[in-house]
Write a protein that holds these residues in place. Sequence first.
Motif, mmCIF file in Angstrom:
data_model
loop_
_atom_site.group_PDB
_atom_site.id
_atom_site.type_symbol
_atom_site.label_atom_id
_atom_site.label_comp_id
_atom_site.label_asym_id
_atom_site.label_seq_id
_atom_site.Cartn_x
_atom_site.Cartn_y
_atom_site.Cartn_z
ATOM 1 N N GLN A 265 1.414 8.730 -13.279
ATOM 2 C CA GLN A 265 0.732 7.453 -13.021
ATOM 3 C C GLN A 265 -0.668 7.517 -13.601
ATOM 4 O OE1 GLN A 265 -2.028 6.546 -10.435
ATOM 5 N NE2 GLN A 265 -2.064 4.801 -11.840
ATOM 6 N N ALA A 266 -0.982 6.538 -14.450
ATOM 7 C CA ALA A 266 -2.323 6.408 -15.035
ATOM 8 C C ALA A 266 -2.508 4.942 -15.399
ATOM 9 C CB ALA A 266 -2.465 7.324 -16.257
ATOM 10 N N GLY A 267 -3.568 4.640 -16.164
ATOM 11 C CA GLY A 267 -3.793 3.258 -16.576
ATOM 12 C C GLY A 267 -4.454 2.404 -15.525
ATOM 13 N N GLY A 268 -5.155 3.012 -14.588
ATOM 14 C CA GLY A 268 -5.809 2.274 -13.515
ATOM 15 C C GLY A 268 -5.499 2.924 -12.180
ATOM 16 N N LYS A 269 -6.221 2.491 -11.150
ATOM 17 C CA LYS A 269 -6.084 3.109 -9.835
ATOM 18 C C LYS A 269 -4.887 2.565 -9.079
ATOM 19 C CE LYS A 269 -8.582 4.213 -5.585
ATOM 20 N NZ LYS A 269 -9.877 4.153 -4.876
ATOM 21 N N LEU A 270 -4.013 3.459 -8.661
ATOM 22 C CA LEU A 270 -2.945 3.114 -7.728
ATOM 23 C C LEU A 270 -3.484 3.386 -6.332
ATOM 24 C CD1 LEU A 270 0.047 2.212 -7.504
ATOM 25 C CD2 LEU A 270 0.655 4.628 -7.397
ATOM 26 N N GLN A 271 -3.518 2.359 -5.500
ATOM 27 C CA GLN A 271 -4.135 2.485 -4.185
ATOM 28 C C GLN A 271 -3.405 3.535 -3.343
ATOM 29 O OE1 GLN A 271 -6.922 1.203 -3.754
ATOM 30 N NE2 GLN A 271 -6.980 -0.289 -5.420
ATOM 31 N N THR A 272 -4.168 4.195 -2.487
ATOM 32 C CA THR A 272 -3.640 5.337 -1.735
ATOM 33 C C THR A 272 -2.425 4.980 -0.889
ATOM 34 O OG1 THR A 272 -5.257 4.906 0.011
ATOM 35 C CG2 THR A 272 -5.858 6.516 -1.664
ATOM 36 N N VAL A 273 -2.380 3.780 -0.351
ATOM 37 C CA VAL A 273 -1.226 3.391 0.454
ATOM 38 C C VAL A 273 0.041 3.387 -0.393
ATOM 39 C CG1 VAL A 273 -1.610 0.907 0.058
ATOM 40 C CG2 VAL A 273 -0.323 1.667 2.071
ATOM 41 N N LEU A 274 -0.098 3.020 -1.671
ATOM 42 C CA LEU A 274 1.054 3.006 -2.560
ATOM 43 C C LEU A 274 1.400 4.412 -3.056
ATOM 44 C CD1 LEU A 274 0.242 -0.237 -4.560
ATOM 45 C CD2 LEU A 274 2.029 0.078 -2.850
ATOM 46 N N ILE A 275 0.396 5.263 -3.204
ATOM 47 C CA ILE A 275 0.675 6.664 -3.552
ATOM 48 C C ILE A 275 1.525 7.302 -2.455
ATOM 49 C CG2 ILE A 275 -0.329 8.941 -3.948
ATOM 50 C CD1 ILE A 275 -2.751 7.563 -5.183
ATOM 51 N N LYS A 276 1.168 7.028 -1.204
ATOM 52 C CA LYS A 276 1.953 7.572 -0.081
ATOM 53 C C LYS A 276 3.389 7.057 -0.133
ATOM 54 C CE LYS A 276 -1.990 8.022 3.091
ATOM 55 N NZ LYS A 276 -2.598 7.510 4.353
ATOM 56 N N GLU A 277 3.555 5.769 -0.433
ATOM 57 C CA GLU A 277 4.895 5.197 -0.522
ATOM 58 C C GLU A 277 5.674 5.826 -1.677
ATOM 59 O OE1 GLU A 277 4.945 0.934 -0.590
ATOM 60 O OE2 GLU A 277 3.496 0.761 1.052
ATOM 61 N N LEU A 278 4.979 6.103 -2.778
ATOM 62 C CA LEU A 278 5.614 6.706 -3.944
ATOM 63 C C LEU A 278 6.105 8.119 -3.633
ATOM 64 C CD1 LEU A 278 6.350 6.414 -6.930
ATOM 65 C CD2 LEU A 278 4.028 7.164 -7.516
ATOM 66 N N ILE A 279 5.269 8.892 -2.968
ATOM 67 C CA ILE A 279 5.648 10.251 -2.581
ATOM 68 C C ILE A 279 6.877 10.221 -1.674
ATOM 69 C CG2 ILE A 279 4.914 12.306 -1.320
ATOM 70 C CD1 ILE A 279 2.022 11.599 -2.156
ATOM 71 N N ALA A 280 6.879 9.287 -0.736
ATOM 72 C CA ALA A 280 8.005 9.192 0.202
ATOM 73 C C ALA A 280 9.283 8.725 -0.493
ATOM 74 C CB ALA A 280 7.645 8.230 1.333
ATOM 75 N N ALA A 281 9.124 7.898 -1.528
ATOM 76 C CA ALA A 281 10.296 7.344 -2.208
ATOM 77 C C ALA A 281 11.014 8.372 -3.073
ATOM 78 C CB ALA A 281 9.885 6.148 -3.063
ATOM 79 N N VAL A 282 10.242 9.337 -3.615
ATOM 80 C CA VAL A 282 10.845 10.343 -4.512
ATOM 81 C C VAL A 282 10.431 11.743 -4.062
ATOM 82 C CG1 VAL A 282 11.174 8.906 -6.560
ATOM 83 C CG2 VAL A 282 8.929 9.870 -6.097
ATOM 84 N N PRO A 283 10.890 12.186 -2.909
ATOM 85 C CA PRO A 283 10.455 13.479 -2.366
ATOM 86 C C PRO A 283 10.838 14.666 -3.248
ATOM 87 C CG PRO A 283 12.339 12.631 -1.139
ATOM 88 C CD PRO A 283 11.888 11.533 -2.035
#
Length: 511
Positions: A265-283
């Motif tokens: 992930q790059a090209g701008g800031k992904l908000q922390t709440v979405l980073i957490k969701e991303l981690i949970a989605a692809v453990p």
Amino acid sequence: MNTTDYLLELGQDQAIALIDGSKSYSYYDLKNASACLAQELLAVGINPTDRVGVIGANSLFWAAAYLAILKIGAIAVPFPVTLTASELQTRQNFVQCKAICVEKRYYQRLQGGLTTEARLIFEDSLKKSEGVWWATLPTYGDEQDDAVYLFTSGTTARPRVVRLTHRNIQANTTSIIEYLELTSADRVMAILPFHYCFGTSLLHTHLRVGGSVVLSRFLYPETMLDTMEKTHCTGLAGVPSIYQTLLRNTTFPKRELKSLRHIQQAGGKLQTVLIKELIAAVPQAKVFIMYGQTEATARLSYLPPELLHTKLGSVGQGIPGVTLSVINESGVAVQPGEVGEIVARGDNISPGYLDEPEANAKKFKDGALYSGDLATVDEDGFIFVVDRKDDFIKSYGHRVSSQDIESGVLEMPEIVAAAAIGLPDLVRGEAIRVYVTLRAGSELTPEQIIAHCKPRMAHHMVPQSVVILQNLPLNENGKVLKSVLRQQAIAELEAQEKGAEACVASPELSI
């Protein structure tokens, strides 16, 4: 070393290099196609240092043209396919390409912007590949020579042309491969356009290790996800708008994607709440949060996945071979908690913009890149981007980060994407307006969003207005165009003021 030779050095002829729909192309096919186009370019008189444009979607033709141009020592100039004919003409008038490799499907729409002086080469040339041998082609280009001219994203102003040398590309490619630990077994889903430095980096890195690239589009996210499963992709790369959509408006969180082992992930800031969701989605996958700029070839920093829980919100530290510092206006390194500008040094830093001495003097100083991004550091030296200089909002005397506002808004799971801007206001200085897009079927209202923000934000950070849109305006690289939102909002305010003045001037209209 010539960059094309560097990129194709390790790929085995029989190994798959590109997958495009139902078709697969081996490294032999790619070399053969590149050799064919190189011969075409030489035949129309292209010499080392000549500029050659590339217009097309991610495809065998695009990749082969790009590699062919670099192989013969010319300079590749990728153009976005989303340009209008007039926009293309403006850019072509500036860069003066001697030839342009263009897909036929874009020719009719863009022909008004294609100057008669430039020789045009179409994908039909690939059919002439028989009898052209890769090994017989001449190789030109020194590491210090310009290899590619890339247009910047242009999210806040007109795009500039960034000069990238063979050395820049090879240095950045080697660094990215090292920290991602890429091998010939890796296969990345490429939905980012190759004319964008992030997209090009996917091509660079996976060709260099002898891996493969799956070509797709994000127009139909579910189809893209089906393709990822079918082709057993090990990698996915995207900008925030892509992950916002995947996480909150597709079946991505419910899919297993067993082959996926790393996410970029790059090209701008992904908000922390979405980073957490991303981690949970692809453990099962490692999530790499990264930071970069076109002026740095692509990548400047990354946060090791194992530190996501302890350094959440950070873009990490410099990638191998890159030194990052955060300095104040006096040029002194900031202390933890202080805000300064990110400055980068390394072999991946561009020698500068094309024909823009004033901009170069501000952006490139003594071999260092002054990013224009404001950040702070923690006690361990990890960098946290605060905002772009141009995106700060001045509300009630406070300098407010638009990203902090967006982060608070995105805590509401029904919101897919958010963009905060400041508008002229006599009382506040700038009134905060937030534009949002919602999940399909959501009935969330602007009033509910503002009510969510009030107890969670300081008074000077609470949005004065919220506007719900079907889609946020994005540039060709998927980045939100806040400049467009500002222009539209200011135009609306000016129209309202004129309407109010008309009411006062016309008694029959007064209430």
